[in-house]
Design a protein around this motif. Structure first.
Motif, PDB file in Angstrom:
ATOM      1  N   GLU A  69      10.301  -1.387   3.704  1.00  0.00           N
ATOM      2  CA  GLU A  69      10.589  -0.034   3.968  1.00  0.00           C
ATOM      3  C   GLU A  69      10.097   0.796   2.729  1.00  0.00           C
ATOM      4  OE1 GLU A  69      13.849  -0.063   7.336  1.00  0.00           O
ATOM      5  OE2 GLU A  69      14.260   0.209   5.341  1.00  0.00           O
ATOM      6  N   ARG A  70      10.309   0.326   1.560  1.00  0.00           N
ATOM      7  CA  ARG A  70      10.226   1.144   0.206  1.00  0.00           C
ATOM      8  C   ARG A  70       8.702   0.946  -0.032  1.00  0.00           C
ATOM      9  NH1 ARG A  70      15.617  -0.913  -1.053  1.00  0.00           N
ATOM     10  NH2 ARG A  70      14.793  -2.808  -1.674  1.00  0.00           N
ATOM     11  N   ALA A  71       8.058  -0.213   0.101  1.00  0.00           N
ATOM     12  CA  ALA A  71       6.604  -0.319   0.053  1.00  0.00           C
ATOM     13  C   ALA A  71       5.941   0.818   1.027  1.00  0.00           C
ATOM     14  CB  ALA A  71       6.140  -1.648   0.303  1.00  0.00           C
ATOM     15  N   PHE A  72       6.462   0.818   2.199  1.00  0.00           N
ATOM     16  CA  PHE A  72       5.776   1.955   3.244  1.00  0.00           C
ATOM     17  C   PHE A  72       6.069   3.288   2.620  1.00  0.00           C
ATOM     18  CE2 PHE A  72       6.655   5.135   6.436  1.00  0.00           C
ATOM     19  CZ  PHE A  72       5.474   5.104   7.057  1.00  0.00           C
ATOM     20  N   GLU A  73       6.961   3.470   2.101  1.00  0.00           N
ATOM     21  CA  GLU A  73       7.410   4.923   1.569  1.00  0.00           C
ATOM     22  C   GLU A  73       6.289   5.237   0.223  1.00  0.00           C
ATOM     23  OE1 GLU A  73      11.241   7.614   0.444  1.00  0.00           O
ATOM     24  OE2 GLU A  73      11.020   5.662  -0.376  1.00  0.00           O
ATOM     25  N   PHE A  74       6.261   4.033  -0.555  1.00  0.00           N
ATOM     26  CA  PHE A  74       5.456   4.263  -1.812  1.00  0.00           C
ATOM     27  C   PHE A  74       3.822   4.565  -1.551  1.00  0.00           C
ATOM     28  CE2 PHE A  74       2.245   2.050  -4.559  1.00  0.00           C
ATOM     29  CZ  PHE A  74       2.538   2.922  -5.989  1.00  0.00           C
ATOM     30  N   TRP A  75       3.149   3.777  -0.451  1.00  0.00           N
ATOM     31  CA  TRP A  75       1.890   3.962  -0.076  1.00  0.00           C
ATOM     32  C   TRP A  75       1.868   5.151   1.015  1.00  0.00           C
ATOM     33  CZ3 TRP A  75      -1.058   1.756  -2.979  1.00  0.00           C
ATOM     34  CH2 TRP A  75      -0.947   0.514  -3.674  1.00  0.00           C
ATOM     35  N   SER A  76       2.702   5.886   1.534  1.00  0.00           N
ATOM     36  CA  SER A  76       2.732   6.958   2.150  1.00  0.00           C
ATOM     37  C   SER A  76       2.593   8.204   1.094  1.00  0.00           C
ATOM     38  CB  SER A  76       3.953   7.428   3.153  1.00  0.00           C
ATOM     39  OG  SER A  76       3.919   6.457   3.905  1.00  0.00           O
ATOM     40  N   TYR A  77       3.702   8.289  -0.048  1.00  0.00           N
ATOM     41  CA  TYR A  77       3.568   8.921  -1.363  1.00  0.00           C
ATOM     42  C   TYR A  77       2.129   8.928  -1.722  1.00  0.00           C
ATOM     43  CZ  TYR A  77       4.929  11.102  -5.682  1.00  0.00           C
ATOM     44  OH  TYR A  77       4.896  11.595  -6.783  1.00  0.00           O
ATOM     45  N   VAL A  78       1.632   7.740  -2.073  1.00  0.00           N
ATOM     46  CA  VAL A  78       0.208   7.795  -2.593  1.00  0.00           C
ATOM     47  C   VAL A  78      -0.996   8.489  -1.731  1.00  0.00           C
ATOM     48  CG1 VAL A  78      -1.765   6.217  -3.352  1.00  0.00           C
ATOM     49  CG2 VAL A  78       0.695   5.588  -3.975  1.00  0.00           C
ATOM     50  N   ALA A  79      -0.733   8.213  -0.357  1.00  0.00           N
ATOM     51  CA  ALA A  79      -1.660   8.789   0.521  1.00  0.00           C
ATOM     52  C   ALA A  79      -1.663  10.232   0.571  1.00  0.00           C
ATOM     53  CB  ALA A  79      -1.336   8.352   1.858  1.00  0.00           C
ATOM     54  N   GLY A  80      -0.355  10.968   0.336  1.00  0.00           N
ATOM     55  CA  GLY A  80      -0.133  12.189   0.488  1.00  0.00           C
ATOM     56  C   GLY A  80      -0.550  13.183  -0.857  1.00  0.00           C
ATOM     57  N   ARG A  81      -0.903  12.233  -2.137  1.00  0.00           N
ATOM     58  CA  ARG A  81      -1.253  12.926  -3.237  1.00  0.00           C
ATOM     59  C   ARG A  81      -2.567  12.241  -3.927  1.00  0.00           C
ATOM     60  NH1 ARG A  81       3.708  13.046  -1.811  1.00  0.00           N
ATOM     61  NH2 ARG A  81       5.331  14.660  -2.551  1.00  0.00           N
ATOM     62  N   ALA A  82      -3.177  11.734  -2.863  1.00  0.00           N
ATOM     63  CA  ALA A  82      -4.457  10.954  -3.444  1.00  0.00           C
ATOM     64  C   ALA A  82      -5.483  12.014  -3.954  1.00  0.00           C
ATOM     65  CB  ALA A  82      -4.983  10.163  -2.140  1.00  0.00           C
ATOM     66  N   PRO A  83      -6.117  11.587  -5.131  1.00  0.00           N
ATOM     67  CA  PRO A  83      -7.168  12.631  -5.690  1.00  0.00           C
ATOM     68  C   PRO A  83      -8.543  12.400  -4.949  1.00  0.00           C
ATOM     69  CG  PRO A  83      -6.956  10.308  -6.768  1.00  0.00           C
ATOM     70  CD  PRO A  83      -5.981  10.388  -5.772  1.00  0.00           C
ATOM     71  N   SER A  84      -8.661  11.560  -3.896  1.00  0.00           N
ATOM     72  CA  SER A  84     -10.108  11.562  -3.120  1.00  0.00           C
ATOM     73  C   SER A  84      -9.685  10.988  -1.860  1.00  0.00           C
ATOM     74  CB  SER A  84     -11.024  10.438  -3.809  1.00  0.00           C
ATOM     75  OG  SER A  84     -10.489   9.031  -3.823  1.00  0.00           O
ATOM     76  N   PRO A  85     -10.893  11.135  -0.926  1.00  0.00           N
ATOM     77  CA  PRO A  85     -10.485  10.695   0.507  1.00  0.00           C
ATOM     78  C   PRO A  85     -10.436   9.150   0.591  1.00  0.00           C
ATOM     79  CG  PRO A  85     -12.105  12.232   0.135  1.00  0.00           C
ATOM     80  CD  PRO A  85     -11.805  12.111  -1.049  1.00  0.00           C
ATOM     81  N   GLU A  86     -11.293   8.637  -0.380  1.00  0.00           N
ATOM     82  CA  GLU A  86     -11.373   6.764  -0.331  1.00  0.00           C
ATOM     83  C   GLU A  86     -10.033   6.545  -0.687  1.00  0.00           C
ATOM     84  OE1 GLU A  86     -13.761   3.486  -2.677  1.00  0.00           O
ATOM     85  OE2 GLU A  86     -13.313   5.319  -3.932  1.00  0.00           O
ATOM     86  N   ILE A  87      -9.074   7.311  -1.717  1.00  0.00           N
ATOM     87  CA  ILE A  87      -7.960   6.499  -2.215  1.00  0.00           C
ATOM     88  C   ILE A  87      -7.021   6.724  -0.912  1.00  0.00           C
ATOM     89  CG2 ILE A  87      -5.917   6.860  -3.634  1.00  0.00           C
ATOM     90  CD1 ILE A  87      -8.294   5.390  -5.076  1.00  0.00           C
ATOM     91  N   ARG A  88      -7.113   7.990  -0.527  1.00  0.00           N
ATOM     92  CA  ARG A  88      -6.088   8.450   0.637  1.00  0.00           C
ATOM     93  C   ARG A  88      -6.074   7.346   1.812  1.00  0.00           C
ATOM     94  NH1 ARG A  88      -8.368  12.562   2.445  1.00  0.00           N
ATOM     95  NH2 ARG A  88      -9.163  11.828   4.102  1.00  0.00           N
ATOM     96  N   GLN A  89      -7.551   6.900   2.155  1.00  0.00           N
ATOM     97  CA  GLN A  89      -7.608   6.156   3.344  1.00  0.00           C
ATOM     98  C   GLN A  89      -7.188   4.792   3.206  1.00  0.00           C
ATOM     99  OE1 GLN A  89     -12.007   6.425   4.022  1.00  0.00           O
ATOM    100  NE2 GLN A  89     -11.794   8.823   4.669  1.00  0.00           N
ATOM    101  N   ALA A  90      -7.440   4.391   1.763  1.00  0.00           N
ATOM    102  CA  ALA A  90      -6.787   2.962   1.388  1.00  0.00           C
ATOM    103  C   ALA A  90      -5.276   2.835   1.665  1.00  0.00           C
ATOM    104  CB  ALA A  90      -7.422   2.723   0.115  1.00  0.00           C
ATOM    105  N   ALA A  91      -4.788   3.989   0.994  1.00  0.00           N
ATOM    106  CA  ALA A  91      -3.166   4.098   1.021  1.00  0.00           C
ATOM    107  C   ALA A  91      -2.707   4.072   2.319  1.00  0.00           C
ATOM    108  CB  ALA A  91      -2.729   5.175   0.050  1.00  0.00           C
ATOM    109  N   GLU A  92      -3.317   5.000   3.115  1.00  0.00           N
ATOM    110  CA  GLU A  92      -3.037   4.953   4.450  1.00  0.00           C
ATOM    111  C   GLU A  92      -2.891   3.829   5.373  1.00  0.00           C
ATOM    112  OE1 GLU A  92      -5.365   8.120   5.996  1.00  0.00           O
ATOM    113  OE2 GLU A  92      -3.928   9.724   5.563  1.00  0.00           O
ATOM    114  N   ARG A  93      -4.163   2.919   4.984  1.00  0.00           N
ATOM    115  CA  ARG A  93      -4.452   1.571   5.610  1.00  0.00           C
ATOM    116  C   ARG A  93      -3.042   0.564   5.022  1.00  0.00           C
ATOM    117  NH1 ARG A  93      -9.452  -2.723   5.116  1.00  0.00           N
ATOM    118  NH2 ARG A  93      -8.205  -4.517   5.705  1.00  0.00           N
ATOM    119  N   MET A  94      -2.580   0.642   3.610  1.00  0.00           N
ATOM    120  CA  MET A  94      -1.584   0.197   3.154  1.00  0.00           C
ATOM    121  C   MET A  94      -0.326   0.155   3.855  1.00  0.00           C
ATOM    122  SD  MET A  94      -2.651  -1.974   0.636  1.00  0.00           S
ATOM    123  CE  MET A  94      -3.877  -2.215  -0.540  1.00  0.00           C
TER     124      MET A  94
END
Length: 274
Positions: A103-128
């Motif tokens: 659950e903490r890992a899910f929260e971390f990747w959701s945080y990264v996706a919400g603040r991603a500097p590029s669409p590529e990073i956002r999509q990868a974090a959303e996949r994680m």
């Protein structure tokens, strides 16, 4: 992307080391019945690490070394299992630790996706984040099996439906306005009301697996939130209708965030919420 992949690999590696340490301790302190539980968790994390490695290679990235990517410290939390007497551990608690780490890992990747500097990073974090949600589903099922094995004589808590539980959760969240952030609570209460409407709209059929819970458990928001989350994770595992499946995935994401928030309320303000 290189930093993201390295962080994903590091998270799985630290989980493997954490479970290996707990397995070795159970062996040293005479709890052989728990060794297969931790072996199962180690195998699960190695499988996740393999998935990350395959994805990295497919992307032309080597998930090793370090970069400037900011990753969280203490990625694996044994939640005191490495300190308490070995006799106090159980299979249920071991799977609970695993669930909360995912659950903490899910929260971390959701945080990264919400603040991603590029669409590529956002999509990868959303996949994680989606991958972690699947891991949560698997481990929560294992935890429920461990719970039932430990309490074979447990009796059903009643004929409640998913709609009944969502209605209760909505009321309880509204009732917490005086002891937690009202903005966050309003959002989670609004989510619960929206999920209830969607259940009716889509004709969702789900009979909660609530064997072994006392009536008092349904008066504790964090416990109730976890039970509702189990319902949607179960839907994700068996539903064939695409609309209901997408709804269940979105609902599970909301409930993981709500559950983490409620646990934070309890930790920060010493509230008996679970």
């Amino acid at each position: 992307m290189e930093g993201l992949m390295q962080t994903a690999a590091r998270m799985e590696q630290e989980a493997i080391k954490g479970y290996e340490a707990l397995r070795d301790r159970m062996s040293a302190e005479g709890r052989p019945e728990l060794i297969p539980v931790f072996e199962r968790l180690i195998a699960e994390e190695r499988s996740h690490l393999s998935e990350v490695a395959n994805w990295s290679r497919a992307s032309g990235i080597e998930p090793a070394g370090t970069t400037g990517f900011s990753s969280p410290p203490d990625l694996f939390d044994p939640e005191g299992a490495d300190l308490i007497p070995a006799e106090a551990l159980s299979a249920y608690r071991a799977f609970s630790i695993a669930v909360r780490n995912e659950e903490r890992a899910f929260e971390f990747w959701s945080y990264v996706a919400g603040r991603a500097p590029s669409p590529e990073i956002r999509q990868a974090a959303e996949r994680m984040a989606r991958e972690e949600l699947g891991h949560i589903a698997t481990l929560r099922r294992e935890r429920r099996l461990a719970f039932h094995r430990a309490r074979q004589a447990a009796s059903p808590a009643g004929g409640l439906t998913l709609e009944d539980l969502e209605r209760r959760l909505h009321r309880q969240l509204l009732g917490l306005g005086d002891i937690a952030d009202s903005g966050e609570l309003s959002r989670f209460a609004h989510d619960a009301r929206g999920r209830l409407a969607r259940c009716y709209e889509l004709g969702v059929v789900c009979r909660p697996n609530i064997d072994g819970f006392s009536p008092a458990a349904f008066e504790r928001p964090a416990v109730l939130c976890g039970i509702v989350l189990d319902c949607y994770l179960d839907l994700m595992a068996r539903e064939k209708d695409e609309n209901i499946l997408v709804f269940a995935q979105d609902a599970a994401s909301q409930l993981v965030r709500c559950l983490l928030f409620l646990r934070g309320c309890r930790r920060n303000r010493d509230l008996a919420l679970r």
